[in-house]
Design a protein around this motif. Structure first.
Motif, PDB file in Angstrom:
ATOM      1  N   SER A   1       0.797  -1.215   0.000  1.00  0.00           N
ATOM      2  CA  SER A   1       0.000   0.000   0.000  1.00  0.00           C
ATOM      3  C   SER A   1       0.828   1.262   0.000  1.00  0.00           C
ATOM      4  O   SER A   1       0.368   2.291  -0.523  1.00  0.00           O
ATOM      5  CB  SER A   1      -0.959   0.008   1.195  1.00  0.00           C
ATOM      6  N   HIS A   2       2.048   1.235   0.520  1.00  0.00           N
ATOM      7  CA  HIS A   2       2.840   2.470   0.574  1.00  0.00           C
ATOM      8  C   HIS A   2       3.267   2.937  -0.812  1.00  0.00           C
ATOM      9  O   HIS A   2       3.763   4.049  -0.978  1.00  0.00           O
ATOM     10  CB  HIS A   2       4.052   2.302   1.492  1.00  0.00           C
ATOM     11  N   ASN A   3       3.074   2.113  -1.844  1.00  0.00           N
ATOM     12  CA  ASN A   3       3.383   2.523  -3.213  1.00  0.00           C
ATOM     13  C   ASN A   3       2.297   3.405  -3.816  1.00  0.00           C
ATOM     14  O   ASN A   3       2.479   3.932  -4.906  1.00  0.00           O
ATOM     15  CB  ASN A   3       3.582   1.295  -4.092  1.00  0.00           C
ATOM     16  N   TYR A   4       1.186   3.530  -3.135  1.00  0.00           N
ATOM     17  CA  TYR A   4       0.059   4.306  -3.651  1.00  0.00           C
ATOM     18  C   TYR A   4       0.000   5.662  -2.961  1.00  0.00           C
ATOM     19  O   TYR A   4       0.051   5.744  -1.737  1.00  0.00           O
ATOM     20  CB  TYR A   4      -1.240   3.530  -3.483  1.00  0.00           C
ATOM     21  N   ALA A   5      -0.145   6.703  -3.772  1.00  0.00           N
ATOM     22  CA  ALA A   5       0.004   8.064  -3.247  1.00  0.00           C
ATOM     23  C   ALA A   5      -1.311   8.690  -2.793  1.00  0.00           C
ATOM     24  O   ALA A   5      -1.317   9.520  -1.880  1.00  0.00           O
ATOM     25  CB  ALA A   5       0.641   8.953  -4.317  1.00  0.00           C
ATOM     26  N   SER A   6      -2.402   8.344  -3.437  1.00  0.00           N
ATOM     27  CA  SER A   6      -3.681   8.984  -3.122  1.00  0.00           C
ATOM     28  C   SER A   6      -4.706   7.931  -2.759  1.00  0.00           C
ATOM     29  O   SER A   6      -4.762   6.868  -3.385  1.00  0.00           O
ATOM     30  CB  SER A   6      -4.183   9.801  -4.317  1.00  0.00           C
ATOM     31  N   TRP A   7      -5.556   8.290  -1.777  1.00  0.00           N
ATOM     32  CA  TRP A   7      -6.520   7.328  -1.238  1.00  0.00           C
ATOM     33  C   TRP A   7      -7.892   7.967  -1.061  1.00  0.00           C
ATOM     34  O   TRP A   7      -7.993   9.175  -0.797  1.00  0.00           O
ATOM     35  CB  TRP A   7      -6.039   6.823   0.126  1.00  0.00           C
ATOM     36  N   GLY A   8      -8.907   7.126  -1.182  1.00  0.00           N
ATOM     37  CA  GLY A   8     -10.258   7.560  -0.865  1.00  0.00           C
ATOM     38  C   GLY A   8     -10.556   7.361   0.607  1.00  0.00           C
ATOM     39  O   GLY A   8      -9.695   6.907   1.374  1.00  0.00           O
ATOM     40  N   GLN A   9     -11.788   7.672   0.983  1.00  0.00           N
ATOM     41  CA  GLN A   9     -12.169   7.620   2.388  1.00  0.00           C
ATOM     42  C   GLN A   9     -12.683   6.242   2.810  1.00  0.00           C
ATOM     43  O   GLN A   9     -12.824   5.965   3.997  1.00  0.00           O
ATOM     44  CB  GLN A   9     -13.248   8.667   2.686  1.00  0.00           C
ATOM     45  N   GLY A  10     -12.963   5.389   1.839  1.00  0.00           N
ATOM     46  CA  GLY A  10     -13.391   4.032   2.126  1.00  0.00           C
ATOM     47  C   GLY A  10     -14.892   3.847   2.100  1.00  0.00           C
ATOM     48  O   GLY A  10     -15.658   4.797   2.323  1.00  0.00           O
ATOM     49  N   THR A  11     -15.310   2.623   1.808  1.00  0.00           N
ATOM     50  CA  THR A  11     -16.723   2.257   1.828  1.00  0.00           C
ATOM     51  C   THR A  11     -16.836   0.862   2.458  1.00  0.00           C
ATOM     52  O   THR A  11     -16.062  -0.034   2.139  1.00  0.00           O
ATOM     53  CB  THR A  11     -17.331   2.303   0.410  1.00  0.00           C
ATOM     54  N   GLN A  12     -17.807   0.729   3.358  1.00  0.00           N
ATOM     55  CA  GLN A  12     -17.941  -0.513   4.127  1.00  0.00           C
ATOM     56  C   GLN A  12     -18.688  -1.569   3.319  1.00  0.00           C
ATOM     57  O   GLN A  12     -19.739  -1.299   2.735  1.00  0.00           O
ATOM     58  CB  GLN A  12     -18.706  -0.251   5.430  1.00  0.00           C
ATOM     59  N   VAL A  13     -18.142  -2.784   3.316  1.00  0.00           N
ATOM     60  CA  VAL A  13     -18.811  -3.943   2.737  1.00  0.00           C
ATOM     61  C   VAL A  13     -18.974  -4.984   3.839  1.00  0.00           C
ATOM     62  O   VAL A  13     -18.000  -5.349   4.503  1.00  0.00           O
ATOM     63  CB  VAL A  13     -18.004  -4.543   1.567  1.00  0.00           C
ATOM     64  N   THR A  14     -20.206  -5.427   4.037  1.00  0.00           N
ATOM     65  CA  THR A  14     -20.494  -6.430   5.054  1.00  0.00           C
ATOM     66  C   THR A  14     -21.191  -7.613   4.398  1.00  0.00           C
ATOM     67  O   THR A  14     -22.219  -7.441   3.750  1.00  0.00           O
ATOM     68  CB  THR A  14     -21.380  -5.849   6.165  1.00  0.00           C
ATOM     69  N   VAL A  15     -20.610  -8.799   4.574  1.00  0.00           N
ATOM     70  CA  VAL A  15     -21.168 -10.013   3.997  1.00  0.00           C
ATOM     71  C   VAL A  15     -21.617 -10.923   5.137  1.00  0.00           C
ATOM     72  O   VAL A  15     -20.818 -11.322   5.982  1.00  0.00           O
ATOM     73  CB  VAL A  15     -20.142 -10.742   3.117  1.00  0.00           C
ATOM     74  N   SER A  16     -22.896 -11.231   5.150  1.00  0.00           N
ATOM     75  CA  SER A  16     -23.450 -12.080   6.200  1.00  0.00           C
ATOM     76  C   SER A  16     -23.613 -13.511   5.702  1.00  0.00           C
ATOM     77  O   SER A  16     -23.905 -13.746   4.539  1.00  0.00           O
ATOM     78  CB  SER A  16     -24.798 -11.526   6.658  1.00  0.00           C
ATOM     79  N   SER A  17     -23.422 -14.441   6.615  1.00  0.00           N
ATOM     80  CA  SER A  17     -23.517 -15.861   6.239  1.00  0.00           C
ATOM     81  C   SER A  17     -24.945 -16.364   6.333  1.00  0.00           C
ATOM     82  O   SER A  17     -25.825 -15.700   6.852  1.00  0.00           O
ATOM     83  CB  SER A  17     -22.615 -16.692   7.145  1.00  0.00           C
TER      84      SER A  17
END
Length: 125
Positions: A109-125
């Motif tokens: 990951s340190h090779n990547y310069a710009s990042w988004g804020q993230g989005t949650q993914v939840t998978v239920s069994s």
């Protein structure tokens, strides 16, 4: 200033599908490589997919091969991550990342310069 904005996260049952999107803006030079990473509680950040702008060549983590597909729409300045056959272990916050340069792969990951804020993914069994 480069901005990455993710969307499309949510809850899905095991075996289900969803598509994440990442819109990129504010750049002078278009990124050469876009990637998706994920961070689950108690685990290290993991690169799951990357795509090179020049030739569209994708790279995937072994844990998602055959289930995830990364793609890019240059006209829309958007990168997608199609998640199929979702598993509970896919539950995480998913981040979009950009880098400039010829190298393009799922990590580290340190090779990547710009990042988004993230989005949650939840998978239920």
């Amino acid at each position: 200033q480069v901005q990455l904005v993710e969307s499309g996260g949510g809850s899905v049952q095991s075996g289900g599908s969803l598509r994440l999107s990442c819109v990129i803006s504010g750049y002078t030079n278009r990124p050469d490589c876009m990637a998706w990473f994920r961070l689950a509680p108690g685990k290290d950040r993991e690169g799951v997919a990357a795509i090179a702008r020049m030739n569209g060549r994708p790279d995937y983590a072994d844990s998602v091969k055959g289930r995830f597909t990364i793609s890019e729409d240059g006209a829309k300045k958007t990168v997608y991550l199609q998640v199929n056959d979702a598993k509970p272990e896919d539950t995480a916050v998913y981040y979009c990342a950009a880098r400039w340069g010829t190298w393009c792969a799922v990590g580290p990951s340190h090779n990547y310069a710009s990042w988004g804020q993230g989005t949650q993914v939840t998978v239920s069994s």
